[in-house]
Design an enzyme around this catalytic site. Sequence first.
Site, PDB file in Angstrom:
ATOM      1  N   THR A 127      18.190  26.708  -3.805  1.00 54.64           N
ATOM      2  CA  THR A 127      18.808  26.722  -2.483  1.00 54.64           C
ATOM      3  C   THR A 127      20.203  26.122  -2.490  1.00 54.64           C
ATOM      4  O   THR A 127      20.555  25.295  -3.321  1.00 54.64           O
ATOM      5  CB  THR A 127      17.968  25.971  -1.432  1.00 54.64           C
ATOM      6  OG1 THR A 127      18.176  24.557  -1.563  1.00 54.64           O
ATOM      7  CG2 THR A 127      16.501  26.305  -1.553  1.00 54.64           C
ATOM      8  N   ASP A 137      19.270  24.956   4.624  1.00 56.07           N
ATOM      9  CA  ASP A 137      19.740  23.623   4.981  1.00 56.07           C
ATOM     10  C   ASP A 137      18.520  22.778   5.304  1.00 56.07           C
ATOM     11  O   ASP A 137      17.816  23.034   6.296  1.00 56.07           O
ATOM     12  CB  ASP A 137      20.671  23.711   6.191  1.00 56.07           C
ATOM     13  CG  ASP A 137      21.255  22.367   6.606  1.00 56.07           C
ATOM     14  OD1 ASP A 137      20.803  21.329   6.086  1.00 56.07           O
ATOM     15  OD2 ASP A 137      22.154  22.355   7.458  1.00 56.07           O
ATOM     16  N   ASN A 172      15.462  18.129  -4.281  1.00 58.15           N
ATOM     17  CA  ASN A 172      16.631  17.584  -4.973  1.00 58.15           C
ATOM     18  C   ASN A 172      17.851  17.443  -4.067  1.00 58.15           C
ATOM     19  O   ASN A 172      18.736  16.628  -4.341  1.00 58.15           O
ATOM     20  CB  ASN A 172      16.982  18.489  -6.157  1.00 58.15           C
ATOM     21  CG  ASN A 172      18.322  18.157  -6.760  1.00 58.15           C
ATOM     22  OD1 ASN A 172      18.475  17.167  -7.479  1.00 58.15           O
ATOM     23  ND2 ASN A 172      19.330  18.994  -6.470  1.00 58.15           N
ATOM     24  N   TYR A 211      22.869   5.119   1.363  1.00 57.60           N
ATOM     25  CA  TYR A 211      22.282   5.866   0.256  1.00 57.60           C
ATOM     26  C   TYR A 211      21.091   5.108  -0.320  1.00 57.60           C
ATOM     27  O   TYR A 211      20.015   5.669  -0.541  1.00 57.60           O
ATOM     28  CB  TYR A 211      23.325   6.124  -0.830  1.00 57.60           C
ATOM     29  CG  TYR A 211      22.813   6.963  -1.979  1.00 57.60           C
ATOM     30  CD1 TYR A 211      22.761   8.354  -1.874  1.00 57.60           C
ATOM     31  CD2 TYR A 211      22.371   6.376  -3.164  1.00 57.60           C
ATOM     32  CE1 TYR A 211      22.277   9.138  -2.914  1.00 57.60           C
ATOM     33  CE2 TYR A 211      21.883   7.149  -4.205  1.00 57.60           C
ATOM     34  CZ  TYR A 211      21.846   8.523  -4.078  1.00 57.60           C
ATOM     35  OH  TYR A 211      21.363   9.296  -5.113  1.00 57.60           O
ATOM     36  N   LYS A 262      17.029   6.204  -0.358  1.00 55.43           N
ATOM     37  CA  LYS A 262      16.231   6.359  -1.568  1.00 55.43           C
ATOM     38  C   LYS A 262      15.050   5.391  -1.582  1.00 55.43           C
ATOM     39  O   LYS A 262      13.976   5.717  -2.100  1.00 55.43           O
ATOM     40  CB  LYS A 262      17.107   6.162  -2.804  1.00 55.43           C
ATOM     41  CG  LYS A 262      18.153   7.269  -2.979  1.00 55.43           C
ATOM     42  CD  LYS A 262      17.534   8.648  -3.074  1.00 55.43           C
ATOM     43  CE  LYS A 262      18.571   9.725  -3.347  1.00 55.43           C
ATOM     44  NZ  LYS A 262      17.970  11.074  -3.449  1.00 55.43           N
ATOM     45  N   THR A 309      27.113  14.180 -12.848  1.00 59.01           N
ATOM     46  CA  THR A 309      27.269  15.314 -11.939  1.00 59.01           C
ATOM     47  C   THR A 309      28.567  15.139 -11.152  1.00 59.01           C
ATOM     48  O   THR A 309      29.194  14.079 -11.183  1.00 59.01           O
ATOM     49  CB  THR A 309      26.094  15.388 -10.948  1.00 59.01           C
ATOM     50  OG1 THR A 309      26.132  14.254 -10.069  1.00 59.01           O
ATOM     51  CG2 THR A 309      24.758  15.412 -11.679  1.00 59.01           C
TER      52      THR A 309
END
Length: 227
Positions: A41, A59, A82, A144, A148, A179
Site C-alpha cells: 500500500t 490511507d 508498517n 513518535y 511506539k 531508510t
Amino acid sequence: MTATATPVEGATALVTGGQQGLGKAIVDALLEAGAAKVYSTSRRPGTATDPRIAVVEADVTDGDSVRRLVEIAGDATIVVNNAGVLGGQSLLHDDVEDIRAVLETNLFGALRVTQAFAPKLAGRSGTIVNIASVLSWLPGFGSYGVSKAALWSATNSLRLELREQGTNVIGAYLGYTDTSMIADLDVPKNDPADVARQIVDGIISGAPEVLADDLTRQVHAPLFAAS
C-alpha cells in the site's frame, strides 16, 4: 484454538507502506521466501514491475480507505502494519494536534487495519506483524516514542485476543534503520533487508517478537529479566 506459525511459501500478504524503506524490504523478503502475491500500500497511486506485487492506494488513517483495502486484499494471510510517520521531540511544546496526528498513523492506523482484517484471518493460521521500535521502551522521543510504546502495549493485548482464532501477532522492534525517513541522521543503521529477513523468519516460526538488532536486544533484556 492457539496461534501457530504461518507458511510464507505460496501465501498472499499485505504490507502497509510497502512502497519504500523497510516496507519495500519486507515485500522483497516475503517474495524471496516464496510468497505468491503481496499487496503493497501507498497513499499515492503506484505500479510495480514484479507481477507478484499489487500496489494498492490506501490511507490507514481513513476508515473508508481501510474498508476498501479489505475488499481488495481480504485473501491475505499475512498482514504487516508498517505504515508510519515521524513526529516532534517534545510532548510539552509540540501542538497537541500534531501529537495526535502521529498516533493516528502509528497506533490507530495499525489498529484499524487489524480490526478490519482479523475476521478474514480467523481460522486460517494467519499472522499480523506490527512494526514498532526500540523507542517503545525508551523515554524522550516525543510523540513518535509515545506512539511506539502504545503500539507495543496494543500488540501484546491483540496477541491475547487473537490467539483463540488462530492468528499470531508479532511485535517487531528495531533501532535506527537505513531508510529515507532517517537519512539525515549520522548514526549507525541497520540494513533494511536484514531486518526484513528476520521479520519473515519470525512469521515462519510463529515468534511473538522480533528483536532485530543488538541495541534492541540490550534494551529489552533487563525489562523482562524477571519474567
